[in-house]
Write an enzyme that holds these catalytic residues in place. Structure first.
Site, PDB file in Angstrom:
ATOM      1  N   GLY A 152       0.827  -1.198   0.000  1.00  0.00           N
ATOM      2  CA  GLY A 152       0.000   0.000   0.000  1.00  0.00           C
ATOM      3  C   GLY A 152       0.859   1.245   0.000  1.00  0.00           C
ATOM      4  O   GLY A 152       2.088   1.183   0.005  1.00  0.00           O
ATOM      5  N   LYS A 157       4.845   7.666   1.082  1.00  0.00           N
ATOM      6  CA  LYS A 157       5.612   6.442   0.951  1.00  0.00           C
ATOM      7  C   LYS A 157       4.811   5.332   0.285  1.00  0.00           C
ATOM      8  O   LYS A 157       3.587   5.282   0.389  1.00  0.00           O
ATOM      9  CB  LYS A 157       6.070   5.951   2.331  1.00  0.00           C
ATOM     10  N   ALA A 158       5.556   4.444  -0.376  1.00  0.00           N
ATOM     11  CA  ALA A 158       5.013   3.162  -0.826  1.00  0.00           C
ATOM     12  C   ALA A 158       5.669   2.073   0.012  1.00  0.00           C
ATOM     13  O   ALA A 158       6.853   2.156   0.341  1.00  0.00           O
ATOM     14  CB  ALA A 158       5.299   2.930  -2.310  1.00  0.00           C
ATOM     15  N   ASP A 285      -1.016  12.402  12.784  1.00  0.00           N
ATOM     16  CA  ASP A 285      -1.848  11.591  11.896  1.00  0.00           C
ATOM     17  C   ASP A 285      -2.172  10.294  12.619  1.00  0.00           C
ATOM     18  O   ASP A 285      -1.501   9.278  12.454  1.00  0.00           O
ATOM     19  CB  ASP A 285      -1.122  11.326  10.579  1.00  0.00           C
TER      20      ASP A 285
END
Length: 500
Positions: A152, A157-158, A285
């Site tokens: 994901g 970021k990946a 977050d």
């Protein structure tokens, strides 16, 4: 002309997205051999971290991007200084109170990496060190990864799953060239190299925090690799512990004991963050997707949006916290800081995302009043993290010790015959929640609790004590709807209902 620029930018983003995936899959390295001892691994330099940020160029757009890079760099520098000051036993120094040249030892010209200045231009000043410990894993270890699987991505970021040496499953994180941060920056400034640096600083910050915040409920950083890729020098890949995504729908279907473990893990984490070596850390977050589960324990995985900055104030009205369903005003201290704002923000988010759904539902009846008290107190912010952690630890003690059963005075409805070294392989029925999806497998403190559970199910005619235990040490028990076929099993004990 604008359409042409847009098309070029979109093409660059697509090309570098493919490059990122290939970069993770085919990282060049030397001959295959085990990593040397940690003391033999020098800490690599970070991607694009000049000791002095680049000068702003002429032009509003370029100046704005340079200013953002400088601000992101200075944030990373502050966290590194926290580390240096804490290690020396001193209070964290402000950036202006410390000479930047003291932050890293001088390096020889042969050791200097090639600076990734914008558009190939050399960046001013020597490179800064991350002050990270030598990594256990590096580029050579992810050269021959297998089983790479995309997990994901977020704004920056990946994340990929990979297997090293066919044994160790890890998570690989890299800047997502197709993500929001890069795409938005390129559309605005048309400078892919600088946009990459801006995004990469968030990963650098996360790396520092993962090493600085050592706790059982913080994901482990195994190492990192940086290399030239797709005309961008020193693209960064981090190697971390692998966890399972947190799926709230699945959690709601698990046993109360496992759901309680998630909440307890979270509270222990928040207690540590409130008293961390960096000061009180808040997760700006704070969502379930920022956490993973590793061996049943909850761990925070994304720290690039964490902050240690406590809000300044001149009056209580400056200490206003707004949430979708509730607002709070905290007191302003005589030092001009909002009291415990970082801690209280974390705690209320824990209440609204976790406690409300996971704590009271299907809990033992004798524990529900205390659990309701915990949920209500955190939902109103009547307690801080210290009191919340103490109360959850109390629940754990009551549950593990069996003290929560002492208030029950029920008399068994039926008699049971004990059959040692025996097991009933069939005759399953389903109950909820169960540790086994095709049967009724629950945890008990002792035989008396197993009898009470069997008495509460009309279809229960027998139960089998196994030699398996849960994370609290409680015994797992299969409940059966008949006892027509009993087979020998030295590791189990069967109890058969004789009378109803």
């Amino acid at each position: 002309m604008r359409r042409r620029k847009t098309a070029v930018a979109a093409g660059c983003c697509l090309a570098f997205l493919l490059g990122t995936v290939l970069n993770l899959l085919f990282i060049p390295g030397g001959p295959e051999h085990p990593p040397p001892p940690r003391e033999e691994l020098p800490p690599p330099s970070p991607p694009g971290a000049p000791l002095y940020p680049p000068e702003e160029e002429i032009g509003g757009g370029q100046a704005a991007l340079a200013r953002q890079i400088r601000e992101r760099y200075e944030e990373v520098l502050r966290y590194r200084q926290h580390r240096a000051a804490a290690a020396a036993g001193r209070r964290p120094l402000r950036p202006r109170e410390r000479r930047l040249m003291d932050l890293a030892p001088p390096r020889t010209s042969a050791e200097q990496p090639r600076p990734p200045g914008p558009r190939g231009r050399a960046a001013a000043g020597p490179w800064a060190e991350l002050s990270l410990e030598p990594p256990l894993l590096g580029c050579r270890d992810i050269r021959d990864v297998s089983g790479v699987q995309y997990l994901g991505s977020g704004y920056t970021k990946a994340v990929y799953k990979a297997v090293l040496n066919r044994t160790l499953a890890v998570a690989l994180k890299a800047v997502d060239f197709g993500g929001h941060d890069i795409a938005h920056c390129v559309r605005q400034f048309s400078a892919l190299g600088d946009c990459y640096r801006l995004a990469a600083y968030k990963i650098v910050k996360e790396m520092i925090l993962l090493q600085r915040l050592r706790h059982a409920n913080v994901l482990q950083l195994y190492g990192y690799c940086y290399q030239d890729s797709n005309d961008i020098p020193d693209t960064l890949t981090t190697i971390t512990e692998l966890g399972s995504p947190l799926e709230m729908i699945q959690l709601l279907q698990t046993s109360w004991e496992d759901r309680f473990r998630i909440c307890l893990s979270l509270v222990r984490l928040l207690h540590y963050l409130a008293h961390s070596p960096l000061g009180s850390v808040t997760l700006l977050d704070f969502r379930p997707r920022q956490f993973v589960i590793v061996d049943g324990e909850l761990k925070v995985t994304d720290l690039d949006d964490a902050s240690v900055e406590e809000s300044s104030c001149t009056s209580n009205s400056d200490c206003f916290m707004e949430f979708p369903a509730r607002n709070f005003t905290l007191p302003c201290s005589v030092e001009g800081r909002c009291q415990s704002m970082n801690e209280k923000r974390n705690l209320y988010n824990a209440y609204r995302f976790f406690f409300t759904y996971l704590l009271p539902h299907s809990a033992p009846s004798s524990l529900r009043p205390l659990l309701d008290k915990i949920v209500n107190a955190t939902g109103e912010l009547h307690w801080g993290i210290d009191e919340t952690a103490a109360q959850l630890e109390r629940v754990l003690d009551l549950y593990k010790s069996g003290k929560y059963l002492q208030n029950t005075t029920r008399v068994p409805k039926a008699e049971y015959r004990r059959v040692p070294e025996a097991f009933i392989p069939e005759e399953n029925y389903r109950c909820w929640p169960s540790y086994h999806h095709k049967g009724c497998l629950l945890s008990v403190f002792d035989v008396n609790e197993a009898i009470e559970i069997c008495d509460s199910y009309s279809q229960c005619k027998a139960f089998v004590l196994t030699n398996q235990t849960t994370w609290t040490g409680r015994q797992l028990v299969f409940f059966k709807m008949a006892s027509n076929h009993i087979v020998p099993d030295p590791d189990k004990i069967t109890y058969v209902k004789v009378t109803d």
